[in-house]
Design a protein around this motif. Structure first.
Motif, short mmCIF file in Angstrom:
data_model
loop_
_atom_site.label_atom_id
_atom_site.label_comp_id
_atom_site.label_asym_id
_atom_site.label_seq_id
_atom_site.Cartn_x
_atom_site.Cartn_y
_atom_site.Cartn_z
N ALA A 284 0.83 -1.21 0.00
CA ALA A 284 0.00 0.00 0.00
C ALA A 284 0.87 1.26 0.00
O ALA A 284 0.56 2.24 -0.68
N VAL A 285 1.99 1.22 0.75
CA VAL A 285 2.89 2.37 0.77
C VAL A 285 3.53 2.58 -0.60
O VAL A 285 3.66 3.71 -1.09
N LYS A 286 3.92 1.49 -1.29
CA LYS A 286 4.52 1.60 -2.61
C LYS A 286 3.54 2.18 -3.62
O LYS A 286 3.89 3.07 -4.42
N THR A 287 2.30 1.71 -3.60
CA THR A 287 1.30 2.25 -4.52
C THR A 287 1.01 3.71 -4.24
O THR A 287 0.80 4.50 -5.16
N ALA A 288 1.00 4.08 -2.95
CA ALA A 288 0.77 5.49 -2.60
C ALA A 288 1.91 6.37 -3.09
O ALA A 288 1.70 7.48 -3.58
N LYS A 289 3.15 5.86 -3.00
CA LYS A 289 4.29 6.62 -3.50
C LYS A 289 4.21 6.80 -5.02
O LYS A 289 4.52 7.85 -5.55
N ARG A 290 3.79 5.74 -5.72
CA ARG A 290 3.65 5.86 -7.17
C ARG A 290 2.57 6.86 -7.54
O ARG A 290 2.71 7.62 -8.50
#
Length: 348
Positions: A284-290
């Protein structure tokens, strides 16, 4: 020398000198977490584990100097009152405040939270004492005082004592709607600096400019003593055993959050479920960063999305054209084999 924090025993012997806590304005202790919390003149909030001596966190509040610091015994969240009239709620696990409340129109001078962690009482320079519901962050009422409330405290039976100037006023039920009828009043010889109720006794201690005095407040103390929580009649051996038990049952600082039931939820989960939950949080953190990715100039995130959509449409159109061309080529070959194809068919 006086700018550091010192720890003494009952005999007045110095045990520790905490040089990391420099120019401290307010101190507080979380007994279930064994954390010493302080805020200094520059607005830095520091957490120190007294069982190991390690510094857990050092957070810059960026809201200036404050003298008002307390904690919620229900969940371990630290409440800090600032000079701009706001109260911020802090946890050692986050660099930003969890909640920011505008409570007064001026600096906050005093603050207290009840033992159940449901209500917060604040006193400001605007000569008002306001009662807040911590669960909904809404005001339940206010009390007007003659001068700003410099100190406040709650007894074990939720009797509120407010010290302003040389006067002390107590209220029997501060969380009810009837806040205009005080329970008792008392006048001191000098300006009041601090007040505190004595546990399991109907006594209120008062520290003022002329010394120390105490008064009786009927019905303020808890008559039924819970020996598992606090035993005022314990012996030395019982005290040692209690300290060892408290150290073994110490709550880790990572579990401090607004939801006090999170400890129970984590304890019910297995190790595999915890690993899966951690992986989902990382994804979820990776998708939010993208999603939050930004670039300078014309190649912004929105333009990138538009260009990607245009490319997809172009690819779809070219794919359809290629499909039609293949279909026409197959039909042409079929006509040639059947003998129905003539030279003039190419002009169709």
């Amino acid at each position: 020398m006086s700018s550091y924090v010192y720890i003494y025993d009952k005999q007045g012997i110095e045990l520790h000198c905490l040089k990391t806590h420099h120019q401290v304005c307010g101190l507080d202790f979380l007994p279930y977490h064994f954390l010493l919390v302080s805020v200094n003149k520059r607005g830095f909030l520091q957490y120190t584990d007294t069982s190991t001596g390690e510094q857990i966190a050092s957070i810059c509040t960026r809201l200036g100097r404050t003298h008002c610091l307390t904690h919620n015994t229900h969940n371990g969240i630290v409440h800090v009152g600032h000079s701009n009239g706001t109260v911020t709620l802090w946890s050692p696990n986050t660099p930003e405040p969890l909640v920011k409340m505008l409570c007064h129109r001026g600096p906050i001078k005093s603050m207290v939270i009840d033992s159940d962690g449901q209500y917060m009482i604040t006193g400001g320079v605007d000569s008002k004492v306001r009662i807040w519901d911590v669960r909904t962050y809404k005001s339940l009422g206010e009390i007007k005082t003659f001068s700003p409330a410099t100190t406040m405290c709650l007894s074990q039976r939720n009797i509120l004592a407010i010290g302003s100037g040389r006067k002390i006023v107590t209220y029997h039920e501060p969380f009810s709607k009837d806040l205009h009828t005080p329970f008792m009043k008392h006048y001191c010889d000098d300006v009041i600096n601090s007040i505190e109720f004595c546990p399991y006794e109907d006594v209120l201690g008062i520290g003022h400019g002329a010394g120390f005095s105490s008064i009786l407040i009927p019905g303020s103390a808890e008559p039924n003593i819970d020996s598992l929580e606090a035993n005022p009649y314990q012996t030395k051996s019982q005290r040692r055993e209690h300290e060892v038990k408290m150290l073994l049952e110490k709550i880790q600082s990572e579990l401090i959050s607004l939801k006090a039931d999170s400890i129970k939820n984590i304890a019910d989960m297995t190790q595999e479920e915890l690993v899966m939950l951690k992986q989902k949080e990382e994804e979820a953190v990776k998708t939010a960063k993208r999603a939050d990715f930004r670039k300078r100039g014309k190649s912004g995130a929105l333009k990138q999305i538009n260009t990607m959509e245009k490319r997809a449409k172009k690819q779809e159109i070219s794919f359809k054209k290629q499909k039609e061309a293949r279909k026409n080529a197959i039909l042409k070959k079929k006509r040639i084999l059947e003998g129905n194809y003539s030279v003039l068919d190419r002009f169709k």
